[in-house]
Design an enzyme around this catalytic site. Sequence first.
Site, mmCIF file in Angstrom:
data_model
loop_
_atom_site.group_PDB
_atom_site.id
_atom_site.type_symbol
_atom_site.label_atom_id
_atom_site.label_comp_id
_atom_site.label_asym_id
_atom_site.label_seq_id
_atom_site.Cartn_x
_atom_site.Cartn_y
_atom_site.Cartn_z
ATOM 1 N N GLU A 28 -4.246 -74.048 28.583
ATOM 2 C CA GLU A 28 -3.697 -75.709 28.290
ATOM 3 C C GLU A 28 -2.309 -75.501 28.765
ATOM 4 O OE1 GLU A 28 -5.987 -73.897 26.641
ATOM 5 O OE2 GLU A 28 -7.492 -74.983 25.609
ATOM 6 N N GLU B 130 -12.433 -71.998 23.191
ATOM 7 C CA GLU B 130 -12.419 -72.367 21.573
ATOM 8 C C GLU B 130 -13.820 -72.712 21.087
ATOM 9 O OE1 GLU B 130 -9.510 -75.468 22.813
ATOM 10 O OE2 GLU B 130 -8.262 -74.760 21.190
ATOM 11 N N ALA C 293 -12.155 -78.960 27.755
ATOM 12 C CA ALA C 293 -12.112 -79.975 27.738
ATOM 13 C C ALA C 293 -12.443 -80.912 28.754
ATOM 14 C CB ALA C 293 -11.064 -80.799 26.789
ATOM 15 N N GLY D 195 -10.852 -75.341 26.072
ATOM 16 C CA GLY D 195 -11.777 -75.879 25.040
ATOM 17 C C GLY D 195 -13.228 -75.074 25.079
HETATM 18 C C1 3H9 Z 1 -8.472 -78.027 27.101
HETATM 19 O O1 3H9 Z 1 -9.688 -77.487 26.918
HETATM 20 C C2 3H9 Z 1 -7.969 -78.750 25.712
HETATM 21 C C3 3H9 Z 1 -8.569 -78.343 24.611
HETATM 22 O O2 3H9 Z 1 -7.730 -77.041 24.055
HETATM 23 C C4 3H9 Z 1 -8.452 -79.036 23.500
HETATM 24 C C5 3H9 Z 1 -9.455 -80.351 23.262
HETATM 25 C C6 3H9 Z 1 -9.071 -81.100 22.119
HETATM 26 N N1 3H9 Z 1 -12.028 -81.317 33.218
HETATM 27 O O3 3H9 Z 1 -10.737 -76.377 40.425
HETATM 28 P P1 3H9 Z 1 -12.166 -76.683 41.148
HETATM 29 C C7 3H9 Z 1 -13.085 -80.561 37.987
HETATM 30 S S1 3H9 Z 1 -7.848 -78.443 28.337
HETATM 31 C C8 3H9 Z 1 -12.341 -82.094 34.262
HETATM 32 O O4 3H9 Z 1 -12.029 -77.158 42.595
HETATM 33 P P2 3H9 Z 1 -13.144 -73.842 41.133
HETATM 34 C C9 3H9 Z 1 -11.803 -80.431 39.220
HETATM 35 O O5 3H9 Z 1 -10.966 -81.496 39.113
HETATM 36 C C10 3H9 Z 1 -8.747 -77.807 29.804
HETATM 37 N N2 3H9 Z 1 -12.624 -81.817 35.560
HETATM 38 O O6 3H9 Z 1 -13.113 -75.423 41.202
HETATM 39 C C11 3H9 Z 1 -12.733 -80.436 40.539
HETATM 40 O O7 3H9 Z 1 -13.123 -81.834 40.865
HETATM 41 P P3 3H9 Z 1 -13.340 -82.310 42.343
HETATM 42 C C12 3H9 Z 1 -8.529 -76.148 29.721
HETATM 43 C C13 3H9 Z 1 -12.515 -80.489 35.730
HETATM 44 O O8 3H9 Z 1 -14.211 -73.304 41.109
HETATM 45 C C14 3H9 Z 1 -14.026 -79.811 39.963
HETATM 46 O O9 3H9 Z 1 -14.074 -79.781 38.677
HETATM 47 N N3 3H9 Z 1 -9.217 -75.791 31.084
HETATM 48 C C15 3H9 Z 1 -12.123 -79.593 34.762
HETATM 49 O O10 3H9 Z 1 -11.918 -73.541 42.239
HETATM 50 C C16 3H9 Z 1 -13.980 -78.153 40.656
HETATM 51 O O11 3H9 Z 1 -12.874 -77.626 40.130
HETATM 52 C C17 3H9 Z 1 -8.715 -75.757 32.043
HETATM 53 O O12 3H9 Z 1 -7.325 -76.033 32.365
HETATM 54 C C18 3H9 Z 1 -11.895 -80.001 33.634
HETATM 55 N N4 3H9 Z 1 -11.451 -79.051 32.587
HETATM 56 O O13 3H9 Z 1 -12.243 -73.462 39.617
HETATM 57 C C19 3H9 Z 1 -9.528 -75.269 33.402
HETATM 58 N N5 3H9 Z 1 -11.669 -78.166 35.410
HETATM 59 O O14 3H9 Z 1 -14.563 -81.583 42.769
HETATM 60 C C20 3H9 Z 1 -9.360 -76.195 34.466
HETATM 61 C C21 3H9 Z 1 -12.297 -78.706 36.761
HETATM 62 O O15 3H9 Z 1 -13.796 -83.721 42.116
HETATM 63 N N6 3H9 Z 1 -10.213 -75.765 35.577
HETATM 64 N N7 3H9 Z 1 -12.631 -80.001 36.938
HETATM 65 O O16 3H9 Z 1 -12.165 -82.175 43.041
HETATM 66 C C22 3H9 Z 1 -9.815 -74.805 36.521
HETATM 67 O O17 3H9 Z 1 -9.060 -73.935 36.200
HETATM 68 C C23 3H9 Z 1 -10.798 -74.681 37.501
HETATM 69 O O18 3H9 Z 1 -11.455 -75.656 38.061
HETATM 70 C C24 3H9 Z 1 -11.912 -73.428 37.337
HETATM 71 C C25 3H9 Z 1 -12.888 -73.627 38.616
HETATM 72 C C26 3H9 Z 1 -11.544 -71.969 37.265
HETATM 73 C C27 3H9 Z 1 -12.814 -73.838 36.224
#
Ligand code: 3H9
Length: 686
Positions: A125, A105, A63, A102
């Site tokens: 999450e 999901e 999400a 998400g």
């Molecule tokens: C969820 O899904 C809830 C659901 O179950 C329920 C819904 C109802 N959203 O980490 P990076 C941005 S909760 C917005 O440096 P990498 C991040 O801030 C979510 N922004 O890259 C950064 O921005 P900036 C569950 C996001 O290659 C840029 O993207 N998912 C999100 O080292 C690059 O990120 C997670 O918790 C997001 N979801 O790693 C996954 N994700 O360039 C969270 C990233 O402005 N994300 N950004 O600084 C990660 O673990 C890592 O970003 C990922 C890539 C492994 C994907």
Amino acid sequence: MSDFLRINLDGDVAVITIDNPPVNALSFHVREPLMQALVGLRDDASVAAIVIACAGRTFVAGADITEFGKPMQQPDLRAIVETLETIAKPTVAAIHGTALGGGLELALGCHFRVADAGAKLGLPEVKLGLLPGGGGTVRLPRLVGAMKALKMIVSGAPIGAAEAHGAGLVDAVFEGDLTTHAVNFAREIARKGGPFTPVRDRDDGLKETDLAALDAEAADLARKARGLEAPVACALSVRNAVTLPFDAALAAERALFVKLVGSDQSRAQRHLFFAEREAARISAKDKRRIARVGVIGAGTMGGGIAMAFVNGGYPVTLLETSREALQRGLATIDKNYSVSVTRGSLSEDAKRQRLAQFKGSTDYADLADCDLIVEAVFEDMAVKKEVFGKLEAVAKPGAILATNTSYLDINEIATSTSRPQDVVGLHFFSPANVMKLLEIVRAQRTAPDALATVVDLARRIGKVAVVVGVCHGFVGNRMLAARGSESEALLLEGATPRQIDQVFTDFGWPMGPFQMGDLAGLDIGWRNRKARGLTAVIADTLCEQGRFGQKTGKGFYLYDNGSRTPVPDPKVEALIRAKADEKGIAPRAISAEEITERTLYPLINEGAKILEEGIAARASDIDVVWVNGYGFPVGKGGPMFWADLEGAARIVERLEYWHQRTGKDVFRVAPLLRRMAETGSWEAEG
Ligand code: 3H9
């Protein structure tokens, strides 16, 4: 059909491609066209199957976290997954990169999941203080079993494609062009004909659930959660998936999600997610090339630093003053890797490959081909300067010269070379191959490209980097000193080490200051104090008695037979009382509240001074330092975030009270903290 989503037809297979850089988060501007696309394709008789794929580096990574805390615009993820499950023709998620939260999901809403061999799948999450709120806790157990789902959801750790295949989470793993494979897979499935069962109606994974074992595991996880609500909610939700009908379990998951998303803990953890990324943002674009790293000193710190670089893929030249010291250092590194092999986190082969990346030397000339050289020698200005003087002669032009000092003035160290623009501080935390935090110290004359290079390098070796300025102890150790300054006074006034430590662990720290001192070795602080002409009456006396902490079996506590469990020692309590008597201090009852006010409030106060002085650029940088380097509880978001939760006005008032009562400088309120109490912001004026 939208800037963020397109539909292509490959024969009778429709491919929906989500394109929402950088990580294809499910923002409203993706959900809206995705919903329309699904409804349209569901009702289009010419389409036999639907593939959901993503452009760019990854499948949907979750999400959109920036939307949390605001009213959710419809359709939400749950509505999309519900719609997916009304589609009678086969739906296939084509997963590359990471399918997280998400994203997974969404994939669980499809009948089938195919993955690139390098893909990772998980529900992280919990790390944001949440539980999967799009049906993940109810659908995942139906495919992989409740126990595996519990472990994945409570740890938040993703699994690789092969493991996911073995567990029944994905149906096929491919190498090469994933979309083409997914289309062929979907076409073949459609040709064979349905009916196709949505995950909600599959209970293969639930049949064999051992509820008692699940409950035992959940209880263990709850104990380890140390006051965090999300892991407990995750475990409960997985249990509901087993014991309740699907819709009831889904409704219960929703209720828990709504509660968590509005909680302080989740706000704190989301704050940290963005804070870590913000801390590593650097405007300079130019970087220097780093191919080989030199490390001077093969002791605990140097060896750990060398391992951190090798683990991150950089060959290392490790320098010592004698062959014996070098062999000792290399043997310790070998032993550390062997422990990883025994634990199963490293293969024998990988260990061999890593060891091959170390080149030992006792000759400074061997550092000539290094692009970055980090010294980790004795913490003494004269010794450091001598090392930098030698580097002047051997380091190649443009090589970055780093010091691992934890206290010393790096501007002064830089005067011992003619290239201060290449000098920077890299303050690793011990054990350096394990601890995430790296304080990157920008000295007065550090060149922007040298700084940008080490910030980038930190990320490459898996560290959380925070750029800080020069002052005694930088951000972390300077604040630690402020936190610790009252600990001895509290003992003398009547508190016990156990009582103070308990206040810390109740707060959520992994251990209190006295347990930490015993673990790190009390002799380290003793040596530092002596060098600076300082004293700490109880800790110094313990050291004089040879009580250095865990390594000698005694410190503030007793550690019987090599145990790591601290046992209160009546002799220490008697010593404290004797010293108090000498000083004429009568013991009194000390409350937990007083302990918090006299230890944690000065910590925040010092943080405010550090911000004022520009040693840290942002309050959130300080939070990143404390959570990753000192065990500040993640659910409280770091000291500066917590100050807001606790109420800055209250902190100011209590600091004033203690200042009035004791006259101690550590309680003198920082102007920025006072302003924060008035404005609610850490931003300085102007
Ligand atoms: C969820 O899904 C809830 C659901 O179950 C329920 C819904 C109802 N959203 O980490 P990076 C941005 S909760 C917005 O440096 P990498 C991040 O801030 C979510 N922004 O890259 C950064 O921005 P900036 C569950 C996001 O290659 C840029 O993207 N998912 C999100 O080292 C690059 O990120 C997670 O918790 C997001 N979801 O790693 C996954 N994700 O360039 C969270 C990233 O402005 N994300 N950004 O600084 C990660 O673990 C890592 O970003 C990922 C890539 C492994 C994907």
